[in-house]
Design an enzyme around this catalytic site. Structure first.
Site, mmCIF file in Angstrom:
data_model
loop_
_atom_site.group_PDB
_atom_site.id
_atom_site.type_symbol
_atom_site.label_atom_id
_atom_site.label_comp_id
_atom_site.label_asym_id
_atom_site.label_seq_id
_atom_site.Cartn_x
_atom_site.Cartn_y
_atom_site.Cartn_z
ATOM 1 N N GLY A 31 43.077 33.038 32.121
ATOM 2 C CA GLY A 31 43.113 31.904 31.315
ATOM 3 C C GLY A 31 43.220 30.548 32.396
ATOM 4 O O GLY A 31 43.318 30.842 33.372
ATOM 5 N N LEU A 33 41.423 28.015 32.607
ATOM 6 C CA LEU A 33 40.168 28.187 33.406
ATOM 7 C C LEU A 33 39.693 26.724 34.004
ATOM 8 O O LEU A 33 39.937 25.900 33.653
ATOM 9 C CB LEU A 33 39.216 28.522 32.460
ATOM 10 C CG LEU A 33 39.097 29.781 31.475
ATOM 11 C CD1 LEU A 33 38.062 29.780 30.449
ATOM 12 C CD2 LEU A 33 39.403 30.950 32.432
ATOM 13 N N HIS A 37 36.603 29.927 37.804
ATOM 14 C CA HIS A 37 36.119 30.780 36.790
ATOM 15 C C HIS A 37 34.816 30.560 36.097
ATOM 16 O O HIS A 37 34.038 31.785 35.979
ATOM 17 C CB HIS A 37 37.112 30.741 35.627
ATOM 18 C CG HIS A 37 38.560 30.966 35.909
ATOM 19 N ND1 HIS A 37 39.749 30.067 36.097
ATOM 20 C CD2 HIS A 37 39.037 32.106 36.155
ATOM 21 C CE1 HIS A 37 40.580 30.586 36.166
ATOM 22 N NE2 HIS A 37 40.557 32.033 36.347
ATOM 23 N N GLN A 61 51.757 42.503 35.877
ATOM 24 C CA GLN A 61 51.622 42.241 37.096
ATOM 25 C C GLN A 61 52.384 41.039 37.628
ATOM 26 O O GLN A 61 52.061 40.575 38.688
ATOM 27 C CB GLN A 61 50.023 41.966 37.216
ATOM 28 C CG GLN A 61 49.610 40.499 36.515
ATOM 29 C CD GLN A 61 47.955 40.426 36.819
ATOM 30 O OE1 GLN A 61 47.308 40.991 35.898
ATOM 31 N NE2 GLN A 61 47.330 39.663 37.743
ATOM 32 N N GLN A 153 43.022 41.913 45.568
ATOM 33 C CA GLN A 153 42.666 42.436 44.465
ATOM 34 C C GLN A 153 41.344 43.064 44.191
ATOM 35 O O GLN A 153 40.872 44.076 43.476
ATOM 36 C CB GLN A 153 42.780 41.454 43.481
ATOM 37 C CG GLN A 153 42.298 41.588 41.972
ATOM 38 C CD GLN A 153 42.578 40.664 41.100
ATOM 39 O OE1 GLN A 153 43.715 40.582 40.676
ATOM 40 N NE2 GLN A 153 41.695 39.780 40.605
ATOM 41 N N SER A 185 42.589 27.193 41.910
ATOM 42 C CA SER A 185 43.574 28.244 41.333
ATOM 43 C C SER A 185 44.013 27.717 40.170
ATOM 44 O O SER A 185 44.461 26.531 40.134
ATOM 45 C CB SER A 185 44.472 28.499 42.344
ATOM 46 O OG SER A 185 45.502 29.136 41.843
ATOM 47 N N ARG A 187 47.118 28.033 39.519
ATOM 48 C CA ARG A 187 48.308 27.537 39.995
ATOM 49 C C ARG A 187 48.174 26.105 40.574
ATOM 50 O O ARG A 187 49.584 25.283 40.667
ATOM 51 C CB ARG A 187 49.021 28.612 40.740
ATOM 52 C CG ARG A 187 49.193 29.580 39.943
ATOM 53 C CD ARG A 187 50.289 30.539 40.954
ATOM 54 N NE ARG A 187 50.930 31.733 40.337
ATOM 55 C CZ ARG A 187 50.182 33.004 40.341
ATOM 56 N NH1 ARG A 187 48.765 33.094 40.610
ATOM 57 N NH2 ARG A 187 50.813 34.002 39.591
HETATM 58 O O1 PAF Z 1 42.565 37.522 38.688
HETATM 59 C C1 PAF Z 1 43.184 37.674 37.776
HETATM 60 O O2 PAF Z 1 43.119 36.650 37.062
HETATM 61 C C2 PAF Z 1 44.026 38.806 37.259
HETATM 62 O O3 PAF Z 1 44.481 39.424 38.200
HETATM 63 C C3 PAF Z 1 43.132 39.901 36.096
HETATM 64 C C4 PAF Z 1 42.111 40.290 37.261
HETATM 65 C C5 PAF Z 1 42.598 39.007 35.195
HETATM 66 C C6 PAF Z 1 44.088 40.912 35.878
HETATM 67 O O4 PAF Z 1 44.906 40.425 35.099
#
Ligand code: PAF
Length: 293
Positions: A31, A33, A37, A61, A153, A185, A187
């Site tokens: 989210g 966004l 995204h 995570q 990732q 990002s 953040r």
């Molecule tokens: O990249 C992200 O936003 C997260 O690490 C993901 C892939 C949605 C997993 O929670």
């Protein structure tokens, strides 16, 4: 847009669509966004009949509970943006729905998580791999789109898909940047005006590293030292977590720059920790994640 909270219900619904021959594209998110995204979503929309987006701030995570608390949550705006993009299915699970009492199964992708984000955020990739595998099993997409700002990732998820014989394609998407070069990002919105200004130094540091490699420098120590100097001067509010040059796709630090490499960094500002990277082939003068779409 149909919104599902129950994993079982969305699984049943999508199973039926898949059975009817529909191509399912998936974009997993946490989210908050932004345009980055939305670009992933547009790519998924172009190549699928049904686009599924998930929004789930995955507690397992986050190695730092404060980071989890502070992570921006903007569900109202997110839903509006997804409607505008023509997304057909939004999956919005709860932490209890994803990890009910007694939950005990976790996924580890060994070695690839040993450096960079894996070293600085213990347990992070275990949490990512676990939730991503669960989401894949629930949505059963034909493909899923991942942004290359989170390069480690992306390579870890790709490895997991290959190792576990998952029947889907992982589609990469180039890093999306603000006009001043800052990688988009969720953040970024946490940064103070001064940190936001200094954060553009991450991109300049990467460009400096790239220029050195393109001019023939092959010693990672010299490249990292120059990048560190730039960051210390131009982003004094930021504490450098790491600057690394790693081999691909196995993500191990290199002794000498050769072939395709990941040039990655992480800087901790008082309000948020930022990461950025270039995926480079210096011999060919190419930056992969700045060019593809
Ligand atoms: O990249 C992200 O936003 C997260 O690490 C993901 C892939 C949605 C997993 O929670």
């Amino acid at each position: 847009m149909l919104v599902f909270e129950s994993p079982k219900e969305v699984q049943l619904f999508l199973k039926q669509l898949r059975g009817e021959g529909k191509v399912i594209g998936f974009v997993p998110t946490m989210g908050a966004l932004h345009e980055g995204h939305l670009r992933l979503i547009r790519k998924a929309r172009k190549e699928s009949d049904v686009t599924v987006v998930s929004i789930f701030v995955n507690p397992i995570q986050f190695d730092d509970p404060g980071d989890f608390q502070r992570y921006p949550r903007t569900l109202h705006e997110d839903r509006y943006k997804l409607e505008m993009e023509g997304v057909q299915v939004l999956f919005l699970p709860s932490p209890e729905g994803m990890y009910p009492p007694g939950y005990s199964t976790f996924v580890e992708v060994e070695n690839l998580d040993r450096y960079m984000e894996g070293a600085h955020r213990p347990g992070h990739f275990r949490g990512v791999a676990t939730v991503v595998l669960k989401l894949f099993n629930i949505v059963k997409p034909h493909f899923a789109v991942f942004g290359l700002k989170d390069a480690q990732q992306y390579y870890i998820v790709k490895r997991m898909v290959e190792d576990l014989n998952l029947d889907l394609e992982i589609v990469p998407h180039e890093t999306v940047r603000e006009p001043d070069g800052l990688a988009m990002s969720s953040r970024n919105r946490l940064l103070s005006p001064e940190s936001r200004k200094q954060a553009t130094a991450l991109y300049r540091a990467l460009k400096l590293g790239k220029e050195m490699m393109f001019s023939g420098e092959r010693d990672p120590k010299r490249i990292k030292a120059e990048m560190e100097k730039l960051l210390r001067t131009e982003a004094p509010l930021g504490k450098i977590d790491y600057i690394e040059i790693a081999s691909l796709p196995d993500l191990q630090p290199v002794e000498r720059v050769e072939g395709k490499v990941l040039l990655a960094l992480a800087v901790r500002f008082p309000e948020a920790r930022l990461i950025d990277n270039f995926i480079l082939i210096p011999e060919d003068g190419l930056v992969w994640n700045e060019r593809i779409d």
